[in-house]
Design a protein around this motif. Sequence first.
Motif, PDB file in Angstrom:
ATOM      1  N   ILE A 174       0.845  -1.191   0.000  1.00  0.00           N
ATOM      2  CA  ILE A 174       0.000   0.000   0.000  1.00  0.00           C
ATOM      3  C   ILE A 174       0.880   1.241   0.000  1.00  0.00           C
ATOM      4  CG2 ILE A 174      -1.937   1.178   1.090  1.00  0.00           C
ATOM      5  CD1 ILE A 174      -2.505  -1.701   0.187  1.00  0.00           C
ATOM      6  N   GLY A 175       0.662   2.128  -0.987  1.00  0.00           N
ATOM      7  CA  GLY A 175       1.479   3.313  -1.145  1.00  0.00           C
ATOM      8  C   GLY A 175       0.952   4.513  -0.381  1.00  0.00           C
ATOM      9  N   ARG A 176       1.816   5.499  -0.236  1.00  0.00           N
ATOM     10  CA  ARG A 176       1.490   6.696   0.545  1.00  0.00           C
ATOM     11  C   ARG A 176       0.308   7.461  -0.035  1.00  0.00           C
ATOM     12  NH1 ARG A 176       6.333  10.462   0.660  1.00  0.00           N
ATOM     13  NH2 ARG A 176       7.187   8.791   1.972  1.00  0.00           N
ATOM     14  N   ASN A 177       0.257   7.604  -1.351  1.00  0.00           N
ATOM     15  CA  ASN A 177      -0.828   8.376  -1.959  1.00  0.00           C
ATOM     16  C   ASN A 177      -2.188   7.741  -1.688  1.00  0.00           C
ATOM     17  OD1 ASN A 177       1.199   9.982  -2.919  1.00  0.00           O
ATOM     18  ND2 ASN A 177       1.037   9.322  -5.058  1.00  0.00           N
ATOM     19  N   CYS A 178      -2.249   6.412  -1.742  1.00  0.00           N
ATOM     20  CA  CYS A 178      -3.507   5.713  -1.450  1.00  0.00           C
ATOM     21  C   CYS A 178      -3.936   5.945  -0.006  1.00  0.00           C
ATOM     22  CB  CYS A 178      -3.356   4.217  -1.704  1.00  0.00           C
ATOM     23  SG  CYS A 178      -2.970   3.775  -3.414  1.00  0.00           S
ATOM     24  N   ILE A 179      -2.983   5.945   0.894  1.00  0.00           N
ATOM     25  CA  ILE A 179      -3.286   6.141   2.308  1.00  0.00           C
ATOM     26  C   ILE A 179      -3.781   7.564   2.553  1.00  0.00           C
ATOM     27  CG2 ILE A 179      -2.265   6.222   4.620  1.00  0.00           C
ATOM     28  CD1 ILE A 179      -0.362   3.952   3.591  1.00  0.00           C
ATOM     29  N   VAL A 180      -3.082   8.533   1.980  1.00  0.00           N
ATOM     30  CA  VAL A 180      -3.488   9.931   2.153  1.00  0.00           C
ATOM     31  C   VAL A 180      -4.898  10.153   1.609  1.00  0.00           C
ATOM     32  CG1 VAL A 180      -3.002  12.296   1.423  1.00  0.00           C
ATOM     33  CG2 VAL A 180      -1.135  10.819   2.214  1.00  0.00           C
ATOM     34  N   GLU A 181      -5.180   9.568   0.450  1.00  0.00           N
ATOM     35  CA  GLU A 181      -6.522   9.702  -0.129  1.00  0.00           C
ATOM     36  C   GLU A 181      -7.576   9.097   0.793  1.00  0.00           C
ATOM     37  OE1 GLU A 181      -9.011   8.355  -4.137  1.00  0.00           O
ATOM     38  OE2 GLU A 181      -6.844   8.061  -4.031  1.00  0.00           O
ATOM     39  N   ALA A 182      -7.266   7.938   1.393  1.00  0.00           N
ATOM     40  CA  ALA A 182      -8.219   7.308   2.304  1.00  0.00           C
ATOM     41  C   ALA A 182      -8.417   8.139   3.565  1.00  0.00           C
ATOM     42  CB  ALA A 182      -7.735   5.903   2.665  1.00  0.00           C
ATOM     43  N   ARG A 230      -8.160  11.417   3.793  1.00  0.00           N
ATOM     44  CA  ARG A 230      -8.990  12.565   3.413  1.00  0.00           C
ATOM     45  C   ARG A 230     -10.424  12.148   3.105  1.00  0.00           C
ATOM     46  NH1 ARG A 230      -4.188  15.329  -0.279  1.00  0.00           N
ATOM     47  NH2 ARG A 230      -3.070  16.253   1.503  1.00  0.00           N
ATOM     48  N   GLY A 231     -10.593  10.841   2.855  1.00  0.00           N
ATOM     49  CA  GLY A 231     -11.932  10.323   2.627  1.00  0.00           C
ATOM     50  C   GLY A 231     -12.637   9.873   3.889  1.00  0.00           C
ATOM     51  N   GLY A 232     -11.991  10.050   5.052  1.00  0.00           N
ATOM     52  CA  GLY A 232     -12.667   9.762   6.306  1.00  0.00           C
ATOM     53  C   GLY A 232     -12.020   8.712   7.185  1.00  0.00           C
ATOM     54  N   CYS A 250       4.059  -0.898  10.155  1.00  0.00           N
ATOM     55  CA  CYS A 250       3.816   0.386   9.497  1.00  0.00           C
ATOM     56  C   CYS A 250       2.839   1.267  10.262  1.00  0.00           C
ATOM     57  CB  CYS A 250       3.291   0.162   8.079  1.00  0.00           C
ATOM     58  SG  CYS A 250       1.668  -0.649   8.025  1.00  0.00           S
ATOM     59  N   ILE A 251       2.266   0.797  11.362  1.00  0.00           N
ATOM     60  CA  ILE A 251       1.243   1.569  12.072  1.00  0.00           C
ATOM     61  C   ILE A 251       1.752   2.932  12.537  1.00  0.00           C
ATOM     62  CG2 ILE A 251      -0.149   1.616  14.193  1.00  0.00           C
ATOM     63  CD1 ILE A 251      -0.773  -1.327  13.719  1.00  0.00           C
ATOM     64  N   PRO A 252       2.980   3.044  13.101  1.00  0.00           N
ATOM     65  CA  PRO A 252       3.457   4.387  13.452  1.00  0.00           C
ATOM     66  C   PRO A 252       3.503   5.327  12.247  1.00  0.00           C
ATOM     67  CG  PRO A 252       4.791   2.725  14.536  1.00  0.00           C
ATOM     68  CD  PRO A 252       3.904   1.992  13.570  1.00  0.00           C
ATOM     69  N   GLU A 253       3.898   4.818  11.086  1.00  0.00           N
ATOM     70  CA  GLU A 253       3.944   5.652   9.886  1.00  0.00           C
ATOM     71  C   GLU A 253       2.533   6.015   9.433  1.00  0.00           C
ATOM     72  OE1 GLU A 253       6.443   5.654   5.660  1.00  0.00           O
ATOM     73  OE2 GLU A 253       6.683   4.017   7.119  1.00  0.00           O
ATOM     74  N   ILE A 255      -1.712  10.175   8.962  1.00  0.00           N
ATOM     75  CA  ILE A 255      -3.030  10.676   9.358  1.00  0.00           C
ATOM     76  C   ILE A 255      -2.905  12.086   9.921  1.00  0.00           C
ATOM     77  CG2 ILE A 255      -4.920  10.367  11.020  1.00  0.00           C
ATOM     78  CD1 ILE A 255      -4.393   7.303  10.732  1.00  0.00           C
ATOM     79  N   ALA A 256      -1.918  12.272  10.797  1.00  0.00           N
ATOM     80  CA  ALA A 256      -1.747  13.580  11.425  1.00  0.00           C
ATOM     81  C   ALA A 256      -1.411  14.670  10.409  1.00  0.00           C
ATOM     82  CB  ALA A 256      -0.651  13.496  12.491  1.00  0.00           C
ATOM     83  N   THR A 257      -0.486  14.365   9.500  1.00  0.00           N
ATOM     84  CA  THR A 257      -0.075  15.387   8.528  1.00  0.00           C
ATOM     85  C   THR A 257      -1.142  15.609   7.464  1.00  0.00           C
ATOM     86  OG1 THR A 257       1.109  13.680   7.267  1.00  0.00           O
ATOM     87  CG2 THR A 257       2.382  14.950   8.861  1.00  0.00           C
ATOM     88  N   SER A 258      -1.874  14.563   7.105  1.00  0.00           N
ATOM     89  CA  SER A 258      -2.884  14.707   6.053  1.00  0.00           C
ATOM     90  C   SER A 258      -4.089  15.503   6.519  1.00  0.00           C
ATOM     91  CB  SER A 258      -3.350  13.326   5.576  1.00  0.00           C
ATOM     92  OG  SER A 258      -2.275  12.582   5.070  1.00  0.00           O
ATOM     93  N   LEU A 259      -4.327  15.535   7.827  1.00  0.00           N
ATOM     94  CA  LEU A 259      -5.475  16.257   8.349  1.00  0.00           C
ATOM     95  C   LEU A 259      -5.166  17.705   8.691  1.00  0.00           C
ATOM     96  CD1 LEU A 259      -7.072  13.526  10.652  1.00  0.00           C
ATOM     97  CD2 LEU A 259      -7.826  14.267   8.388  1.00  0.00           C
ATOM     98  N   VAL A 260      -3.877  18.085   8.581  1.00  0.00           N
ATOM     99  CA  VAL A 260      -3.518  19.480   8.832  1.00  0.00           C
ATOM    100  C   VAL A 260      -3.991  20.326   7.656  1.00  0.00           C
ATOM    101  CG1 VAL A 260      -1.606  21.097   9.113  1.00  0.00           C
ATOM    102  CG2 VAL A 260      -1.533  18.874  10.241  1.00  0.00           C
ATOM    103  N   PRO A 261      -4.731  21.422   7.893  1.00  0.00           N
ATOM    104  CA  PRO A 261      -5.191  22.249   6.771  1.00  0.00           C
ATOM    105  C   PRO A 261      -4.019  22.805   5.974  1.00  0.00           C
ATOM    106  CG  PRO A 261      -6.324  22.833   8.811  1.00  0.00           C
ATOM    107  CD  PRO A 261      -5.212  21.911   9.187  1.00  0.00           C
TER     108      PRO A 261
END
Length: 910
Positions: free
Chosen positions: A863-871, A873-875, A895-898, A903-909
């Motif tokens: 599972i790549g970073r872009n897929c995770i970030v998209e998920a 942002r999708g909730g 990979c849970i710490p990563e 999650i933390a960085t993707s939710l920052v406005p």
Amino acid sequence: MSEAGRPVKTTCPYCGTGCGVDVLVRGDATEVSGDATHPTNAGKLCVKGAALGETLVPEGRALHPMLREPAGGRELQRVSWDTALDVVAREFRRIIREDGPQAVAWYVSGQLLTEDYYVANKLVKGFVGSANIDTNSRLCMSSAVAGHKRAFGEDIVPVSYEDLEDADLVVLVGSNTAWCHPILYQRIVKAKAARPQMKVVVVDPRRTATTDAADLHLPVRAGTDVWLFNGLLSFLYQHGVVDTHFVDAHTRGFDRALAVADNTAGSVRAVARQCGVDESLIAEFYRLFARTAKTITAFSMGVNQSSAGTDKVNSIINCHLLTGRIGKPGAGPFSITGQPNAMGGREVGGLANMLAAHMDLENARHRQLVQTFWDSPCIAERPGLKAVELFEAIEAGRVKAVWIMATNPVVSLPDADQVKRALAKCEFVVVSDVMHKTDTTAYAHVLLPALAWGEKDGTVTNSERRISRQRAFLPAPGEARPDWWALAEIGRRWGFTDAFAYDGPGQIFDEHARLTTFGNADDEVPRYLNLSGLVGMSAGDYDALAPVRWPVSGQDGSDQRPDAVSADAFMPRVFSDGRFYTADRKARFVATPPRLPMHARDEDFPLALNTGRVRDHWHTMTRTGLSPRLAAHIDEPYVDLHPQDALLSGVREGGLARVSTRWGSLVARVRTSGELPRRTAFVPIHWNAQYASDARVGSLVNPVVDPVSGEPEFKHTPARVEDFAVLWHGFVLSRTPLPMDQVIWWTRVTGHRFLRYEFAGRERVGEWSAFARTALGVHATDADWIEYEDRTAGQYRAAWVVDDRIEACLFVSPRPDLPSRAWLSGLFAKERLEDLDRIGLLVGEPTDRGADAGPTVCSCFGIGRNCIVEAVRGGCHSAEALGRKLQCGTNCGSCIPELKALIATSLVPA
């Protein structure tokens, strides 16, 4: 081999956790899964174990004995086994005859099976008469061995994995458990989830993935662990947290140990100042330790790999002795071993200062016992050369012949360029390896092809003293043979036919088990290592041996062979009776005056260099480097710095830097992860000359060693970092290997159906098209060649297509931020390129943004970073939610710490 269609139960060949593995071979495919019946992992595997099938490839294997004449031949030539072994026997015998037994040596490995280790030590210590046989385990756990022997009288790990789950406090010291021992880490995390009152403390200069589970993180200054635990000892005594009866009845040396602790670390404030940690954090840790009876202190390389490693170990043990927290459920000091069979090697005397069966080399009665049992003509009478001093002796000419087995010291030893010089000067070098080309085999006069995991058969022992079978499920490739067999053949050639007349590993294991009982009952202090319950097994019993923890005394009243359940159920807890394995049966407090690393930072070398593993690679990458899945997470060598140190050093994130010490230098990509404190640097240990042009961190490492254990200082070498200026950066993806002789710096990454090369250059290139065609080996004028060049921006892209299938592509830019490799990698899985793919190659990005999954985060499921970030942002705002949607984090959990950080960085406005 097992019956067709039935899995073979074996063990993972990576870390000392010792996970059970089920392997099913179907034609050319090998399916690897966790063994649900193995008590260590109950079916779980980390990504390295799960990807073992990808490493079972023929590329690069050593298949035949090879010989380079010592007189000056330049190339290795194929010879028969008889010829190769005759040469080895003749040359070693000649040197022993001319210069004595101390002029020859063996350097072996925790990758060997116990049976290999046993035969090697028998041959050297009993039939050569020298103890010049040491192991790469010297580099990872010899300080723990020395600390155990000083405190307990014998090298005994007094706890089990179940104790980690039973403890109310787990203190992880110098251990990135989440990455280096993932299954153990997940057992701790699961226990903590079930009992939220359970606490975890992490003591580590770095904020690693392991701190994700920590209630408290102490980022102590490198090398200050003794101050921390001396301070704890003093604090516990001052506050009356003492098991007075245990100390008085079962220990010695407390007054001296306490006096040293009080004198050097007598107050929380003094400890905080020395360790560089806020006083309130030190006090919180001390109070937590003081009030928690069921405490495990688990330590690993951050403790052991130090010039004060043995004192660090004993300072930890001292705190457990003071409080009587040993020999009880959920309590004790716990050495987490690095290699899969470092413990098995210790059982058979694998270190240069040990005899087999936990007997002492400097004990005359023990020497007599071993020599009598082996019926050998001689026995080593003094400790041999430890790893670092062994290669110093080779360079000095005192050791004229060396046999290196299952290890790569030109990469892994400290001051590794000195190892190069030593082997280049050595009169006769034998290397047994599974790979034909390593940094070390380049110096071999004789190269012997060894069996790899999946082909060899024997036993290993994990960190909790559990013996497990490692079984073969593949035929031997070419002429590869077991290491024990090659050693035994030398013994036979020297005339010791009866002593080395083994017909298989079961026979060797039986001899090892019998030696653990020989004379043991007659000693005033019988050795705890006792395998009498495993003596006399038939071939069928040995083959079917279930995982079992030693000692196995056969005194449980059962006529059955012990299995994992019955043996553990009847095993008394070690030290539960307060009796240890010293002459008076009392444990020893050891006074530990603290000292800083020998070489301090200065103006020329202002940083402290730390080294260690990354999540998905192992040692020098001869196995993990073959796996596309394992190469996907961290794909090239790097130097991690605090952002301010990067600024002061004149380097930036993503650029290249030269890291230098007094002993050597390397070039790596710069990271500023935020994990490190100021004035420190971290570089992984794994990269070698087959995977990078200039990344052997061993060549930088300070070769100073612990005076007791001989373990080197891998965690603190004065260093500096400088910009490595280049004119351009680039990368190539190619289906075939390519030479990298046109560039100043490169790394190689294994992909699925391709190899990727990252590279950089300092020379101006007049014509990029010609450069690209030469680099990719494109000479046909009718080749389907796609290219784009922006001369103003200095960017160039090219792709070579054959029958609509991509063969190779190349991208170059003056900046390191080149196009995503992830979407390009996917093109190599296609049998035919589409028109949009060709457009994407020219543009430098996919026309469909969703096609780029990004760099891999979860290697278990790709599972790549872009897929995770998209998920996110999708909730999906938790690791659990991401797991439900994408599966990431649901297998080994490394990979849970990563995931949480994303999650933390993707939710920052924005």
